[in-house]
Design an enzyme around this catalytic site. Sequence first.
Site, mmCIF file in Angstrom:
data_model
loop_
_atom_site.group_PDB
_atom_site.id
_atom_site.type_symbol
_atom_site.label_atom_id
_atom_site.label_comp_id
_atom_site.label_asym_id
_atom_site.label_seq_id
_atom_site.Cartn_x
_atom_site.Cartn_y
_atom_site.Cartn_z
ATOM 1 N N LYS A 33 0.819 -1.212 0.000
ATOM 2 C CA LYS A 33 0.000 0.000 0.000
ATOM 3 C C LYS A 33 0.857 1.268 0.000
ATOM 4 O O LYS A 33 0.608 2.196 -0.776
ATOM 5 C CB LYS A 33 -0.913 -0.024 1.225
ATOM 6 C CG LYS A 33 -1.605 1.287 1.557
ATOM 7 C CD LYS A 33 -2.499 1.149 2.742
ATOM 8 C CE LYS A 33 -1.734 0.937 4.031
ATOM 9 N NZ LYS A 33 -1.026 2.147 4.505
ATOM 10 N N THR A 34 1.852 1.302 0.877
ATOM 11 C CA THR A 34 2.690 2.498 0.987
ATOM 12 C C THR A 34 3.455 2.745 -0.303
ATOM 13 O O THR A 34 3.614 3.886 -0.742
ATOM 14 C CB THR A 34 3.672 2.353 2.166
ATOM 15 O OG1 THR A 34 2.931 2.113 3.365
ATOM 16 C CG2 THR A 34 4.523 3.596 2.330
ATOM 17 N N ASP A 225 -4.787 7.983 2.984
ATOM 18 C CA ASP A 225 -4.324 6.671 3.441
ATOM 19 C C ASP A 225 -5.262 6.158 4.535
ATOM 20 O O ASP A 225 -5.852 6.945 5.279
ATOM 21 C CB ASP A 225 -2.905 6.807 3.972
ATOM 22 C CG ASP A 225 -2.238 5.460 4.237
ATOM 23 O OD1 ASP A 225 -2.749 4.435 3.742
ATOM 24 O OD2 ASP A 225 -1.212 5.445 4.931
ATOM 25 N N GLU A 226 -5.385 4.844 4.665
ATOM 26 C CA GLU A 226 -6.188 4.199 5.719
ATOM 27 C C GLU A 226 -7.607 4.783 5.769
ATOM 28 O O GLU A 226 -8.117 5.155 6.822
ATOM 29 C CB GLU A 226 -5.511 4.361 7.089
ATOM 30 C CG GLU A 226 -4.083 3.859 7.160
ATOM 31 C CD GLU A 226 -3.977 2.338 7.187
ATOM 32 O OE1 GLU A 226 -5.003 1.664 6.961
ATOM 33 O OE2 GLU A 226 -2.874 1.833 7.429
ATOM 34 N N GLN A 256 -9.481 -4.389 7.687
ATOM 35 C CA GLN A 256 -8.657 -3.907 8.801
ATOM 36 C C GLN A 256 -9.270 -2.677 9.474
ATOM 37 O O GLN A 256 -8.568 -1.885 10.096
ATOM 38 C CB GLN A 256 -7.245 -3.593 8.302
ATOM 39 C CG GLN A 256 -6.517 -4.821 7.762
ATOM 40 C CD GLN A 256 -5.076 -4.529 7.401
ATOM 41 O OE1 GLN A 256 -4.252 -4.225 8.254
ATOM 42 N NE2 GLN A 256 -4.766 -4.620 6.109
#
Length: 768
Positions: A33-34, A225-226, A256
């Site tokens: 992801k990063t 992000d997230e 998650q």
Amino acid sequence: MYSYLKELNEIQRLAVEAIEGPSLVIAGAGSGKTRVLTYKIAHMLNLGIHPANILALTFTNKAAREMKDRIANMVGEKTAAYLWMGTFHSLFAKILRFEAKYIGYPSNFSIYDTQDSKNLIKTICKELHLDPQVYKSNEVLGRISYAKNNLVTAKNYANNFQIRESDKHGRKPEIYRIYEIYERRCKNAGAMDFDDLLLKTNILFDMHPDVLKKYQEKFKYILVDEYQDTNFSQYLIIKKLALAHQNLCVVGDDAQSIYAFRGARIENILNFKKDYPGFKLFKLEQNYRSTKNIVNAANSVIKKNRNQIQKNVFSEKEHGNKIKILEAFTDHEEGHLIANIISDIRYSEHDKYSDFAVLYRTNAQSRILEEALRKKNIPYRIYGGLSFYQRKEIKDLLAYFRLIINPLDDEAFKRIINYPKRGIGNTSLNKLLDFARENNLSAWQAAIKLASVNIGLSSAVVKKIHEFMSLISNFAGIINTGEAYETARQIAVQSGILKELHNDKTPEGISRYENIQELLNGIKDFTSTESDEGIKPNLVDYIQNVSLLTNEDKDKNKDKDKVNLMTIHSAKGLEFKNVFLAGLEEDLFPSKFSSSNISELEEERRLFYVAITRAENKLFISFARKRYRWGQLSDCVPSRFIRDINPEFIETEDAMLSMRNFSKKRTNSIGNQENKTTFTGNSEITKEALKQKLKKLDNSTKTAPNKNNSTKNLSGIKEGVLVNHQRFGTGKVLAVEGVFPNTKATIEFETGGKKQLLLKYAKLEILT
């Protein structure tokens, strides 16, 4: 094709190249992801998009720093410096400082941390004569925080019948009054708490469309992000900013989503397709972190959840070890079992201590685990413990900085007006604070009036207060322009803090003095590099940065070689070679508070999924048949989540069998060494003695219990008798006490030490 695009797999590359329009990147655990976020931003910059037009939002400063450093390596530091990349709170605090006048705040407003907010709430409750056992500061603050994250102001809260009724049922009917006073005091002090940074940004954009339009035009491209961890307030800010250009890329994993208790809404990611109908979907499904067995086991768990975006996460690494399910008799035995296995793996495979993590559902579980690790001389650290910036001496000096920057900051004023001691006692301070409250003033504003108003303070005390204010005011003139480190050092000296700590020669005093030195070093380091705009930061910039640090950013010991102990929530985003997941029992994990609610149970299962996917190579899941709760040894039932794992990916061992197997591995690793070796601790024994111990251990676990000598015939178990226990091995009975069914025996085991067992459960085999 740009060379860096060749480093991505096909789906990663497609996600990186999708620049225009809305896109949703579902990133399975360990799927890169990063890397996708980093490469996407670098790609946008290489395509000619100006960095100041990109807004990249993360949940920790650490994540933002790491991504920005990687981007700088790809496109150059000067280009990367102009990116708006950071946490929601840090970037929106930046906007609020620019636009503070629109909402009636000073641009140098203070940011209260959790402890500041709790202290203020305690003060308010005391003034209202409310029972502190009923109105606990953390619970009241949690209620206010929840309201703010749902955009409910104090006025809205007080006028909402349903909310007020809920508080009455919870026996806290005065929360609305506390919230009203809390909001007013923060405003008077020119302060915001963390939740205000989001609430006030929403208010700013709603009340001033021209300001919103300015930032819509500025941020033509937005990345988040997230996204599954965003709350309602964050969701609305993103939606407002993205409205003009619709170039929004959100990255996350619904599997998650584990922060509902903080206000996170899984619906934000699940409903993305409704909010942005023309969106592009990319699923990152290859896990680069874990073995096939771990990934497949995690998949078998999460598929039990109904509310999710379907994906097929896979690994191309080796199959690896199966997940070991460890059954322990008690929670103490569980702790010792984990400590033994860590010791054995480290001995046989030469892993570092930092390669191990022990995860648990509640903080309370750490005590027994800590005791077990200490007995084995295994170094460990509690992740998320007291941070460097929460230590008293650090908060004291930071309070000086805060008050110099913002004299209206009441919490800073109260903290340091008599530290170091300058003869302004609590009685005098309370008179000043009462006067301030009665006149709707900050403490500083009230102190100014002491020159013309008599509030019952002696002339000597008034003089000391004015001397203190003069000290603060003198520094206020240079804090924005002076060299940051030297200014901070002068404040530490002239305030008397350095002298106070230097004179304390106790080990604690020396440690506190060294901590101040470390803080000054940190200021030197922070201000030695240019800021995003190419300007060297000053002490004001440093304080604003420190106020916005997350727990992960504050951890000063993260690089030490120690076993990591942490809750599963704290482990999200981390990975470890070897992971132990302790306490898999009903009412513990899943929590008893979520077992009857489907949505909450599914969140608990997502938490279990997160725990599994932290492991790279080895995963151990343990549970105890008995655990102490409220001073009583209670029976436990294995967690339903263990049954969620496909049996194909697990193997079950009891405690003694597991210890025997790892001990055998250790014996095999001895090789040709003929003389002495170390075995599970510091004691040295010969190789032959080691073989004999293991042989005895093997025989004791292979021997079938004699029905005539089982626990049904308790009369045969008495002082001096030799017995065998399935887990502890051979031992000698030292004493027997109590009446059936509560008969207990104290037994000295050869390998397990002295134990007291309840005979109706012990299943002892009488050997002589």
